[in-house]
Design a protein around this motif. Structure first.
Motif, PDB file in Angstrom:
ATOM      1  N   UNK A   7       0.837  -1.202   0.000  1.00  0.00           N
ATOM      2  CA  UNK A   7       0.000   0.000   0.000  1.00  0.00           C
ATOM      3  C   UNK A   7       0.873   1.253   0.000  1.00  0.00           C
ATOM      4  N   UNK A   8       1.942   1.226   0.795  1.00  0.00           N
ATOM      5  CA  UNK A   8       2.828   2.380   0.883  1.00  0.00           C
ATOM      6  C   UNK A   8       3.486   2.716  -0.436  1.00  0.00           C
ATOM      7  N   UNK A   9       3.907   1.693  -1.191  1.00  0.00           N
ATOM      8  CA  UNK A   9       4.538   1.941  -2.496  1.00  0.00           C
ATOM      9  C   UNK A   9       3.566   2.642  -3.441  1.00  0.00           C
ATOM     10  N   UNK A  10       2.302   2.232  -3.421  1.00  0.00           N
ATOM     11  CA  UNK A  10       1.290   2.890  -4.262  1.00  0.00           C
ATOM     12  C   UNK A  10       1.068   4.332  -3.825  1.00  0.00           C
ATOM     13  N   UNK A  11       1.033   4.564  -2.512  1.00  0.00           N
ATOM     14  CA  UNK A  11       0.835   5.912  -2.003  1.00  0.00           C
ATOM     15  C   UNK A  11       2.019   6.812  -2.356  1.00  0.00           C
ATOM     16  N   UNK A  12       3.217   6.258  -2.304  1.00  0.00           N
ATOM     17  CA  UNK A  12       4.419   7.018  -2.663  1.00  0.00           C
ATOM     18  C   UNK A  12       4.328   7.482  -4.114  1.00  0.00           C
ATOM     19  N   UNK A  13       3.960   6.562  -5.007  1.00  0.00           N
ATOM     20  CA  UNK A  13       3.854   6.936  -6.427  1.00  0.00           C
ATOM     21  C   UNK A  13       2.844   8.071  -6.615  1.00  0.00           C
ATOM     22  N   UNK A  14       1.711   7.970  -5.962  1.00  0.00           N
ATOM     23  CA  UNK A  14       0.676   8.988  -6.120  1.00  0.00           C
ATOM     24  C   UNK A  14       1.143  10.338  -5.599  1.00  0.00           C
ATOM     25  N   UNK A  15       1.744  10.362  -4.415  1.00  0.00           N
ATOM     26  CA  UNK A  15       2.163  11.637  -3.831  1.00  0.00           C
ATOM     27  C   UNK A  15       3.318  12.263  -4.605  1.00  0.00           C
ATOM     28  N   UNK A  16       4.313  11.468  -4.961  1.00  0.00           N
ATOM     29  CA  UNK A  16       5.470  12.042  -5.649  1.00  0.00           C
ATOM     30  C   UNK A  16       5.118  12.481  -7.071  1.00  0.00           C
ATOM     31  N   UNK A  17       4.152  11.810  -7.692  1.00  0.00           N
ATOM     32  CA  UNK A  17       3.674  12.309  -8.996  1.00  0.00           C
ATOM     33  C   UNK A  17       3.008  13.672  -8.821  1.00  0.00           C
ATOM     34  N   UNK A  18       2.204  13.808  -7.779  1.00  0.00           N
ATOM     35  CA  UNK A  18       1.526  15.084  -7.529  1.00  0.00           C
ATOM     36  C   UNK A  18       2.529  16.208  -7.293  1.00  0.00           C
ATOM     37  N   UNK A  19       3.679  15.858  -6.721  1.00  0.00           N
ATOM     38  CA  UNK A  19       4.722  16.853  -6.472  1.00  0.00           C
ATOM     39  C   UNK A  19       5.656  17.027  -7.667  1.00  0.00           C
ATOM     40  N   UNK A  20       5.355  16.355  -8.761  1.00  0.00           N
ATOM     41  CA  UNK A  20       6.105  16.499 -10.010  1.00  0.00           C
ATOM     42  C   UNK A  20       7.559  16.042  -9.899  1.00  0.00           C
ATOM     43  N   UNK A  21       7.786  15.000  -9.122  1.00  0.00           N
ATOM     44  CA  UNK A  21       9.123  14.406  -9.121  1.00  0.00           C
ATOM     45  C   UNK A  21       9.327  13.658 -10.433  1.00  0.00           C
TER      46      UNK A  21
END
Length: 481
Positions: free
Chosen positions: A319-333
């Motif tokens: 679950x954490x890996x999926x959340x990381x992808x979503x948040x870091x995409x939102x931050x434009x990494x």
């Protein structure tokens, strides 16, 4: 002794001594042309702290086109990418300089960018800057410090305050709130109470700022000397609710019947320990630090209370890996950063199945193969994730991981684990089975790779026999050699 000479003397004890002549040369060139030139902002702050770098910021009464003329014939290279904001850039003998015309910007407080207006004095320019420690200048004609907002006193006290009221400053540019917590991380400063109050009241204004600009400040914060201090300030002021809401969400309520670690505090400790594990004299590792901070963000969503007491967080790494992808995409990494951080979060629990060394060599190979080039970072993350206060337990965990690393080194020396591939390549598979390029070749290749992971390197004849056995099971009649 002038302020410039005092700073120069401090830096003569280092390799930085060649850099002030660049400022002096420019000062003379501008003075001869009848223009003022000042060292300003972070350059002055860092010089007074004895940490001057290779970049110089200047302010001048000369307009950009005139600055270009004065740089021509002196600079090794010139660029004008910031000319719309009154800035010309240049390089000279390895130093980078940016020269900006005095500005008195106006903000409509709805848009994200100021309306650039040129000013006529250094005092007008300094009052528009973010913090008093960045609102100092050195007059290159007189060698005197210009400090209308007591920035040097704030520097001695290691306090961040604003030249104008913090409300005016943050309304003009809400990103300055992120710059405040970034400077806490980079410089170890404290924030003036009135500034702290204003950030708490105005954190929501950060939503006016583009994700890209916020991400730059967050990355600088994470790569600072004291990232934990900056992150704690983000959480305490409410900035984290805008930028990284998953971090304050880790502050799970813990009652007397369901004991587990404070996930938020644990994550900050893991970040501290990961920073300590970075190699000396290397650049801060943004990917490792993001993974250390976010490795447990899946726990709030997966927490379950167990009948009879206790708590579980099953599959929180997934679950954490999926959340990381979503948040870091939102931050434009970048895509690379997102995937590397997510993979580290996904793998960080894998080691705990190792027990006391029960893994087969096959399991060790898979650990290495799944980590790929992230393995050195995974080693650091797993070690940093040991935060138990029980010294015997902590020592046992570290010894166990030492054993795993020893086994990895042994197997790697024997089998070249960095490049685990099947014992037969795609061309051989097609030749031996008489297949054209296509999905069947890929399936055969993957089967042989799994076999390689399970059993290690095979003799060539054994690999051919295994391929033919696989083909028979798949109903494929070999027509090749």
């Amino acid at each position: 002794m002038s302020e410039l000479q005092t700073i120069d003397a401090r830096n003569r004890e280092t390799e930085e001594q060649v850099r002030f002549p660049v400022a002096e040369e420019l000062g003379s060139r501008f003075a001869q042309a009848g223009h003022q030139l000042y060292l300003v902002g972070g350059t002055v702050r860092d010089a007074l702290l004895g940490r001057l770098g290779n970049d110089f910021d200047f302010a001048t009464d000369a307009r950009p086109e005139r600055v270009r003329e004065l740089l021509t014939g002196w600079a090794d290279a010139i660029w004008d990418t910031g000319i719309a904001f009154g800035t010309m850039g240049a390089s000279k003998r390895g130093a980078t300089v940016e020269i900006t015309t005095f500005r008195t910007d106006a903000y409509d407080r709805m848009s994200r960018n100021p309306e650039v207006r040129f000013g006529s004095s250094i005092e007008e320019d300094l009052v528009r800057r973010d913090f008093t420690v960045n609102a100092m200048a050195i007059d290159l004609a007189t060698r005197k410090l210009v400090d209308p907002h007591d920035g040097r006193a704030a520097l001695r006290k290691r306090i961040l305050d604003t030249p104008a009221t913090p409300q005016e400053s943050f309304n003009d540019d809400p990103l300055r709130m992120m710059r405040a917590v970034r400077f806490v991380s980079q410089l170890g400063f404290d924030v003036a109470p009135r500034v702290l109050d204003a950030i708490g009241d105005m954190a929501g204004q950060l939503e006016r700022i583009t994700a890209e600009r916020v991400q730059v400040e967050l990355s600088k914060l994470l790569c600072g000397r004291f990232p934990r201090r900056g992150l704690e300030l983000m959480v305490d002021t409410g900035l984290a609710e805008i930028v990284l809401p998953e971090v304050p969400a880790m502050r799970l309520e813990i009652d007397e019947h369901h004991q587990h670690k404070d996930v938020y505090q644990h994550s900050l400790v893991v970040l501290d320990q990961a920073v300590d594990l970075e190699e000396p004299d290397t650049e801060p590792d943004l990917v490792l630090r993001l993974a250390a901070l976010l490795h447990d963000i899946g726990k709030p969503a997966t927490r379950r209370f167990v009948e009879g007491g206790g708590v579980s967080f099953h599959h929180h790494e997934v679950v954490g890996a999926k959340m990381v992808r979503k948040r870091l995409r939102a931050l434009r990494y970048s895509k690379d950063v997102i995937e590397e951080v997510a993979q580290l979060v996904y793998l960080h629990l894998r080691f705990h199945g190792y027990g006391k060394g029960e893994w087969t060599d096959s399991a060790v190979r898979r650990y290495v193969t799944d980590a790929g080039p992230l393995l050195p970072r995974l080693h650091k993350l797993v070690r940093a994730d040991c935060t138990t206060r029980n010294r015997r337990k902590a020592a046992a965990l570290q010894r166990t991981y030492d054993d795993l690393e020893t086994r990895i080194s042994r197997i790697a020396a024997e089998e070249d684990l960095a490049r685990v591939r099947p014992d037969l390549d795609g061309n051989e598979i097609m030749r031996l089975l008489g297949l054209p390029p296509g999905p069947l070749v890929g399936r055969a290749w993957r089967y042989l790779k799994e076999l390689r992971l399970d059993r290690g390197p095979l003799e060539h004849d054994d690999a051919i026999a295994e391929l033919r056995k696989w083909a028979e099971n798949e109903g494929i009649t070999p027509t090749g050699d």
